[in-house]
Design a protein around this motif. Structure first.
Motif, PDB file in Angstrom:
ATOM      1  N   ILE A   1     -17.314   0.171  -2.342  1.00  0.00           N
ATOM      2  CA  ILE A   1     -16.247   0.505  -3.280  1.00  0.00           C
ATOM      3  C   ILE A   1     -16.131  -0.608  -4.311  1.00  0.00           C
ATOM      4  O   ILE A   1     -15.782  -1.746  -3.979  1.00  0.00           O
ATOM      5  N   ASP A   2     -16.443  -0.290  -5.539  1.00  0.00           N
ATOM      6  CA  ASP A   2     -16.397  -1.282  -6.627  1.00  0.00           C
ATOM      7  C   ASP A   2     -14.963  -1.386  -7.133  1.00  0.00           C
ATOM      8  O   ASP A   2     -14.557  -0.687  -8.068  1.00  0.00           O
ATOM      9  N   ALA A   3     -14.188  -2.221  -6.476  1.00  0.00           N
ATOM     10  CA  ALA A   3     -12.770  -2.369  -6.807  1.00  0.00           C
ATOM     11  C   ALA A   3     -12.291  -3.702  -6.262  1.00  0.00           C
ATOM     12  O   ALA A   3     -13.013  -4.401  -5.539  1.00  0.00           O
TER      13      ALA A   3
ATOM     14  N   ILE B   1      -5.890 -10.219  -4.684  1.00  0.00           N
ATOM     15  CA  ILE B   1      -5.440 -10.402  -6.067  1.00  0.00           C
ATOM     16  C   ILE B   1      -3.932 -10.268  -6.252  1.00  0.00           C
ATOM     17  O   ILE B   1      -3.433 -10.508  -7.352  1.00  0.00           O
ATOM     18  N   ALA B   2      -3.209  -9.887  -5.200  1.00  0.00           N
ATOM     19  CA  ALA B   2      -1.786  -9.553  -5.359  1.00  0.00           C
ATOM     20  C   ALA B   2      -0.994 -10.649  -6.060  1.00  0.00           C
ATOM     21  O   ALA B   2      -0.186 -10.366  -6.964  1.00  0.00           O
ATOM     22  N   GLU B   3      -1.207 -11.893  -5.675  1.00  0.00           N
ATOM     23  CA  GLU B   3      -0.408 -12.987  -6.234  1.00  0.00           C
ATOM     24  C   GLU B   3      -0.773 -13.300  -7.674  1.00  0.00           C
ATOM     25  O   GLU B   3      -0.037 -14.035  -8.344  1.00  0.00           O
TER      26      GLU B   3
ATOM     27  N   PRO C   1       1.062  -9.412 -12.358  1.00  0.00           N
ATOM     28  CA  PRO C   1       2.468  -9.380 -12.759  1.00  0.00           C
ATOM     29  C   PRO C   1       3.284  -8.642 -11.699  1.00  0.00           C
ATOM     30  O   PRO C   1       2.801  -7.695 -11.069  1.00  0.00           O
ATOM     31  N   ALA C   2       4.524  -9.084 -11.502  1.00  0.00           N
ATOM     32  CA  ALA C   2       5.348  -8.512 -10.438  1.00  0.00           C
ATOM     33  C   ALA C   2       5.473  -6.999 -10.547  1.00  0.00           C
ATOM     34  O   ALA C   2       5.413  -6.277  -9.542  1.00  0.00           O
ATOM     35  N   ALA C   3       5.629  -6.494 -11.762  1.00  0.00           N
ATOM     36  CA  ALA C   3       5.809  -5.049 -11.942  1.00  0.00           C
ATOM     37  C   ALA C   3       4.562  -4.288 -11.507  1.00  0.00           C
ATOM     38  O   ALA C   3       4.661  -3.216 -10.886  1.00  0.00           O
ATOM     39  N   GLU C   4       3.384  -4.819 -11.815  1.00  0.00           N
ATOM     40  CA  GLU C   4       2.137  -4.152 -11.428  1.00  0.00           C
ATOM     41  C   GLU C   4       1.941  -4.213  -9.919  1.00  0.00           C
ATOM     42  O   GLU C   4       1.534  -3.216  -9.295  1.00  0.00           O
TER      43      GLU C   4
ATOM     44  N   TRP D   1      -2.289  -3.353   5.783  1.00  0.00           N
ATOM     45  CA  TRP D   1      -1.820  -4.438   4.928  1.00  0.00           C
ATOM     46  C   TRP D   1      -2.487  -4.309   3.550  1.00  0.00           C
ATOM     47  O   TRP D   1      -3.450  -3.568   3.371  1.00  0.00           O
ATOM     48  N   ALA D   2      -2.011  -5.090   2.603  1.00  0.00           N
ATOM     49  CA  ALA D   2      -2.590  -5.066   1.259  1.00  0.00           C
ATOM     50  C   ALA D   2      -4.075  -5.417   1.279  1.00  0.00           C
ATOM     51  O   ALA D   2      -4.841  -4.953   0.422  1.00  0.00           O
ATOM     52  N   SER D   3      -4.503  -6.210   2.256  1.00  0.00           N
ATOM     53  CA  SER D   3      -5.909  -6.608   2.327  1.00  0.00           C
ATOM     54  C   SER D   3      -6.836  -5.468   2.737  1.00  0.00           C
ATOM     55  O   SER D   3      -8.062  -5.623   2.703  1.00  0.00           O
ATOM     56  N   ASN D   4      -6.274  -4.325   3.114  1.00  0.00           N
ATOM     57  CA  ASN D   4      -7.094  -3.154   3.421  1.00  0.00           C
ATOM     58  C   ASN D   4      -6.951  -2.069   2.359  1.00  0.00           C
ATOM     59  O   ASN D   4      -7.208  -0.889   2.623  1.00  0.00           O
ATOM     60  N   VAL D   5      -6.577  -2.505   1.157  1.00  0.00           N
ATOM     61  CA  VAL D   5      -6.367  -1.581   0.040  1.00  0.00           C
ATOM     62  C   VAL D   5      -7.219  -2.031  -1.140  1.00  0.00           C
ATOM     63  O   VAL D   5      -7.147  -3.191  -1.564  1.00  0.00           O
ATOM     64  N   MET D   6      -8.030  -1.133  -1.676  1.00  0.00           N
ATOM     65  CA  MET D   6      -8.864  -1.422  -2.836  1.00  0.00           C
ATOM     66  C   MET D   6      -8.249  -0.763  -4.064  1.00  0.00           C
ATOM     67  O   MET D   6      -7.877   0.420  -4.020  1.00  0.00           O
ATOM     68  N   VAL D   7      -8.142  -1.542  -5.149  1.00  0.00           N
ATOM     69  CA  VAL D   7      -7.458  -1.055  -6.347  1.00  0.00           C
ATOM     70  C   VAL D   7      -8.329  -1.264  -7.582  1.00  0.00           C
ATOM     71  O   VAL D   7      -9.151  -2.181  -7.650  1.00  0.00           O
ATOM     72  N   ARG D   8      -8.109  -0.383  -8.573  1.00  0.00           N
ATOM     73  CA  ARG D   8      -8.810  -0.489  -9.848  1.00  0.00           C
ATOM     74  C   ARG D   8      -7.939   0.158 -10.918  1.00  0.00           C
ATOM     75  O   ARG D   8      -7.414   1.258 -10.720  1.00  0.00           O
ATOM     76  N   ASP D   9      -7.763  -0.547 -12.039  1.00  0.00           N
ATOM     77  CA  ASP D   9      -7.017   0.001 -13.186  1.00  0.00           C
ATOM     78  C   ASP D   9      -5.623   0.483 -12.787  1.00  0.00           C
ATOM     79  O   ASP D   9      -5.161   1.547 -13.208  1.00  0.00           O
ATOM     80  N   GLY D  10      -4.964  -0.302 -11.942  1.00  0.00           N
ATOM     81  CA  GLY D  10      -3.583   0.004 -11.583  1.00  0.00           C
ATOM     82  C   GLY D  10      -3.405   1.117 -10.580  1.00  0.00           C
ATOM     83  O   GLY D  10      -2.278   1.589 -10.366  1.00  0.00           O
TER      84      GLY D  10
END
Length: 329
Positions: free
Chosen positions: A117-119, A125-127, A130-133, A221-230
């Motif tokens: 998964i290219d993400a 990257i959470a920290e 921006p807080a809103a994102e 947890w957030a570490s098991n979530v892949m994100v791209r472009d919001g």
């Protein structure tokens, strides 16, 4: 994260696995086609570039000779079963399984291939966001987790069984297994094991409120979530799933231990869950205790070469016990 559960293989074995999964024409030549993905704590995972340039991930279960905790037995089978449930019964994005091999002919453990998964990993990257994102992504995670919990089982406990008729039976058995794991290896949890047992028993009636067996990821947890472009594009690592109480999900941990596990408000908004009731708070405190017990005890089973996780988790166990009315004199 380094762990003795990581079942690393030679390039020759990796090539044999690739040939079995994709055919001889996809076996890469030369060097630099495989790299270990080091973020996981349990299985070894490799990022592999096939001969035609496609990138995939190979995940290998721990060696059978390495002792794991009771709830980790058959973890890869649990993951494969969970992926099948999520693909067939939800719209939550999860990896496809290209090939799974449980024959143990090429190595001493089960393994499977899935697409790379290219993400970005949200936990990494959470920290930097921006807080809103960041909050928007956690709201998406809450909504996805609710959809996962919409899958129902016919019993409480392990996906493959044997199951339990009630959640109280399932959860107290799960907790007892963790305590037995700790006692068997002589792990110093900072408390008498029977004191912890008594704390669970004193609040076990709160578990009777749970009457529906929902699919629970537990390790989302957030570490098991892949994100791209919001947007969340993939949820990975499904090997800890079981049928139980959705309040056991990682996203709810901060409702009782926010200093250690963060503000749960964005997740809860996305999930659509309001403030916890008194009984729900009690249950969630029991689940916090279960979580930090594992975080302390697993350090011995993982063969950690430093005490960083243990040193962080041990005070969290004191906090969890205090939430259940037990403090040190």
């Amino acid at each position: 994260m380094e762990s003795i559960t990581k079942n690393r293989q030679s390039p020759e074995v990796l090539r044999a696995m690739i040939e079995r999964a994709y055919g001889a024409g996809q076996v890469p030549a030369g060097d630099g086609w495989a790299s270990e993905l080091g973020h996981g704590w349990f299985n070894v995972a490799y990022r592999i570039r096939l001969r035609d340039g496609a990138e995939v991930v190979l995940k290998i279960a721990p060696p059978p000779a390495v002792e794991v905790m009771a709830y980790e037995h058959g973890a890869m089978s649990i993951e494969l079963a969970t992926l099948d449930l999520l693909r067939s019964r939800t719209a939550v994005p999860v990896p496809a399984v290209h090939f799974a091999d449980r024959s143990r002919e090429l190595c001493d453990a089960d393994y499977f291939f899935m697409p790379y998964i290219d993400a970005d990993n949200l936990g990494i990257i959470a920290e930097t966001l921006p807080a809103a994102e960041r909050d928007a992504l956690m709201e998406q995670l809450g909504a996805a987790n609710r959809e996962i919990n919409s899958v129902r089982g016919e019993h409480f406990g392990p996906l493959a069984g044997p199951g339990h008729a009630t959640w109280r039976q399932a959860f107290t058995t799960m907790t007892e297994n963790v305590l037995l794991d700790g006692e068997r290896r002589g792990v110093d949890i900072g408390w008498e094991y029977d004191t912890v047992r008594a704390a669970v028993a004193a609040h076990a009636d709160s578990l009777d409120e749970v009457t529906e067996a929902c699919l629970v990821e537990w390790d989302l947890w957030a570490s098991n979530v892949m994100v791209r472009d919001g947007r969340i594009v993939c949820v990975i690592d499904h090997e800890r799933a079981f049928y139980g109480d959705p309040l056991m999900e990682a996203g709810f941990t901060g409702t009782q231990m926010s200093a250690a596990f963060g503000d749960p408000a964005p997740f809860m908004r996305g999930y659509g869950h309001g403030e916890l009731t008194g009984t729900e708070r009690t249950r969630r405190r029991l689940y916090c205790l279960y979580l930090v017990l594992i975080m302390v005890i697993e350090t011995v089973y993982r063969g950690h070469t430093d005490t960083k996780q243990y040193d962080w988790a041990r005070p969290r166990l004191d906090e969890a016990m205090a939430l259940l009315g037990h403090t040190r004199r």
